[in-house]
Design an enzyme around this catalytic site. Structure first.
Site, PDB file in Angstrom:
ATOM      1  N   ASN A 189       0.659  -1.190  -0.042  1.00  0.00           N
ATOM      2  CA  ASN A 189      -0.088  -0.001  -0.235  1.00  0.00           C
ATOM      3  C   ASN A 189       1.081   1.009   0.044  1.00  0.00           C
ATOM      4  O   ASN A 189       0.709   2.343  -0.695  1.00  0.00           O
ATOM      5  CB  ASN A 189      -0.920   0.103   0.959  1.00  0.00           C
ATOM      6  CG  ASN A 189      -0.745   0.256   2.918  1.00  0.00           C
ATOM      7  OD1 ASN A 189       0.725  -0.754   2.021  1.00  0.00           O
ATOM      8  ND2 ASN A 189      -1.373   0.138   3.382  1.00  0.00           N
ATOM      9  N   GLU A 287       4.465  -3.629  12.437  1.00  0.00           N
ATOM     10  CA  GLU A 287       3.277  -2.406  12.918  1.00  0.00           C
ATOM     11  C   GLU A 287       2.729  -3.385  11.366  1.00  0.00           C
ATOM     12  O   GLU A 287       2.377  -2.746  10.507  1.00  0.00           O
ATOM     13  CB  GLU A 287       3.905  -1.642  11.636  1.00  0.00           C
ATOM     14  CG  GLU A 287       3.252  -0.509  11.921  1.00  0.00           C
ATOM     15  CD  GLU A 287       2.391  -0.403  10.659  1.00  0.00           C
ATOM     16  OE1 GLU A 287       1.122  -0.666  10.666  1.00  0.00           O
ATOM     17  OE2 GLU A 287       2.909   0.588   9.016  1.00  0.00           O
ATOM     18  N   CYS A 321      -3.268   1.339   6.651  1.00  0.00           N
ATOM     19  CA  CYS A 321      -3.501   1.157   7.935  1.00  0.00           C
ATOM     20  C   CYS A 321      -4.018   1.480   9.538  1.00  0.00           C
ATOM     21  O   CYS A 321      -4.172   1.723  10.686  1.00  0.00           O
ATOM     22  CB  CYS A 321      -2.207   0.215   8.945  1.00  0.00           C
ATOM     23  SG  CYS A 321      -0.942   1.434   8.789  1.00  0.00           S
ATOM     24  N   GLU A 495       8.267   3.422  14.497  1.00  0.00           N
ATOM     25  CA  GLU A 495       9.778   3.730  13.749  1.00  0.00           C
ATOM     26  C   GLU A 495       9.373   5.162  13.248  1.00  0.00           C
ATOM     27  O   GLU A 495       8.312   5.697  13.888  1.00  0.00           O
ATOM     28  CB  GLU A 495       8.587   3.125  11.850  1.00  0.00           C
ATOM     29  CG  GLU A 495       9.003   1.651  12.111  1.00  0.00           C
ATOM     30  CD  GLU A 495       8.398   0.547  11.428  1.00  0.00           C
ATOM     31  OE1 GLU A 495       8.936   0.151  10.419  1.00  0.00           O
ATOM     32  OE2 GLU A 495       6.874   1.239  10.462  1.00  0.00           O
TER      33      GLU A 495
END
Length: 518
Positions: A189, A287, A321, A495
């Site tokens: 994505n 993640e 997400c 991150e």
């Protein structure tokens, strides 16, 4: 030309040449010619200094989800190619980790500059293989490059400590050293940003990396790797393998030379990687999936709430997400918000992302469309109402109409799970306590959004929400300077930001004794 094919994760695997341009649209052909002319259309994996095909000659077709056109083919790699990539990264680690922080910083800064110089070609490549509108793809290139710029600067700020010793003849030091070889598995994505967000800090710390991009979007990863080589990042520091996901993943997990796994993707796969990392006790950063609530209180500015909710929900056609998966609206403004929100959604233009004015591209594949259909059908069967959209778009392929569903409740899939598509469920609530309870009623805990004019309420609710990221009166909250990551089953670690460096560093304590004069 006839050829034998077998299915591989929704792609076609083949062993003979293919004529890609025969049915390609004019826009796609022009974009592809520009990318090819820039030298960024790479169709081989990168292992050390060599661009290579798979050892058995098998390939995967890379398709444009907006048209179904085959735009390139790439090697279908597996265990053997991955093992060689790991060996290359391990060998290069010995030299890359010994460079000064300033030297690594310079190479990363060069990489950033080249990304910006070629941002148009990178954006067109993202749109071709992923489908998002070109304006969003340009945004991703700038966002992805920002991680390289940021971590080029952070490379020079890896500080240790000197601890006051209880004994006068000793000195206690704390050093921070790179973890080692990193295996990075990234999704489709955000085919550039999800790589740079991992590779940037890894290289800055002195680690080397083997990247496994999605088989749906490998071309962006390969183009980024080409620019890394041009920037002076040494061969072997960044390796790219793609193809057989299970073989590549298992090889990374079993290798004792790989000291860390970093992954962005589904919670189910993340759990398997976490389990597989146990045998060699690897460091893990995950993640994973989200189920983001977007809470609109009755004291919110309606225009701000609509704009923010729209951005949080429909960016990348709902395929992020951190997308607003559930829009919780207080009863006092439910109708007013719903009407304004539907009007805004109606203005969105759906189509091929290479065309001007498009704000919604296709979903990534047929399975994604079927999942959206399943969720919408489940909701309507349980009493929800589709007030806009709710079906495949007349454009065909994997386009789906931007959709708004009202009166969604906790028993529906749209509430309980991540739809990952352009469907906005509206959920009414009564009190602040109700909203917090509904928002936290999930195993996910990645992102959440609230809209309110009340500063006390913004503090109360932000602190009560069980999420790693919270946006207050803002729908786009990701940035390279802030920590990104979730709680509960949305992942481990962070991150981006200075905190993202720690994920790639080991802390070493050194006790220096016998310092008395002789």
């Amino acid at each position: 030309m006839a050829m034998s094919r077998v299915a591989l994760h929704g792609r076609h695997l083949f062993t003979s040449p293919h004529l890609f341009r025969r049915h390609m649209s004019t826009e796609a052909m022009a974009a592809l010619d520009r990318i090819r002319h820039s030298g960024l259309l790479k169709t081989q994996g990168l292992v050390g200094p060599k661009w290579i095909d798979s050892y058995d000659g098998k390939k995967i077709e890379v398709q444009n989800p907006a048209t179904g056109d085959v735009i390139a083919s790439v090697p279908c790699m597996g265990a053997k190619e991955t093992a060689d990539a790991i060996s290359s990264a391990y060998t290069t680690y010995a030299s890359w980790s010994k460079l000064t922080a300033a030297e690594r910083s310079k190479s990363l800064r060069n990489w950033y500059n080249l990304m910006i110089e070629h941002k148009d070609e990178l954006a067109q490549l993202i749109t071709l293989e992923q489908g998002k509108p070109l304006t969003e793809a340009l945004g991703e290139v700038n966002y992805g490059a920002s991680f390289i710029e940021f971590f080029a600067e952070e490379a020079k700020r890896i500080y240790g400590d000197i601890i006051p010793s209880p004994l006068s003849d000793r000195r206690l030091l704390v050093l921070k050293q790179p973890v080692g070889v990193v295996g990075a598995i990234t999704p489709w994505n955000f085919p550039l940003a999800m790589i740079t967000r991992k590779v940037g800090p890894a290289l800055a710390c002195g680690c080397t990396v083997v990247v496994k991009p999605s088989e749906y979007t490998p071309l962006t990863a390969l183009a980024a790797a080409e620019l890394a080589l041009q920037a002076g990042i040494p061969p072997g520091a960044l390796n790219i393998v793609m193809g057989n996901a299970s073989e590549i993943g298992d090889t990374l997990l079993k290798s004792t030379q790989v000291r860390k796994i970093t992954f962005t993707g589904s919670t189910a796969v993340g759990k398997k990687l976490m389990e597989g990392s146990a045998s060699t006790v690897k460091r893990v950063s995950l993640e994973l999936g989200g189920n983001a609530p977007c809470i609109v209180f009755d004291d919110a500015d309606i225009d701000v709430a609509v704009k923010g909710s729209l951005a949080a929900k429909f960016r990348n056609s709902g395929q992020t997400c951190v997308c607003a998966n559930r829009i919780l609206v207080q009863e006092g403004i439910y109708e007013e918000f719903a009407n304004a929100f539907v009007k805004a959604v109606q203005s969105m233009q759906v189509g091929n992302g290479l065309l001007e004015g498009i704000s919604q591209g296709p979903l990534i594949n047929e399975a994604a469309v079927q999942k959206v259909e399943k969720f919408v059908n489940d909701a309507t069967s349980k009493g929800a109402n589709v007030i806009l959209g709710g079906k495949r778009h007349s454009l065909g392929m994997t386009f789906y109409e931007p959709t708004v569903v009202s009166n969604v409740n906790r028993d529906m899939l749209l509430f309980k799970d991540e739809v990952f598509g352009p469907v906005a469920p509206l959920v009414p609530f009564k009190t602040e306590e109700d909203a917090i309870s509904m928002a936290n009623d999930t195993n996910a805990g990645l992102a959440a959004y609230i809209f309110t004019k009340s500063i006390p309420r913004s503090w109360r609710v932000s602190e009560a929400l069980e999420y790693g990221l919270v946006g207050v009166n803002e729908g786009i909250i990701s940035t390279e300077v802030a920590p990104f990551g979730g709680v509960k089953q949305s992942g481990l670690g962070r991150e981006g930001s200075k905190y993202g460096m720690d994920e790639y560093l080991e802390v070493k304590y050194v006790c220096m004794g016998n310092l008395k004069d002789t």
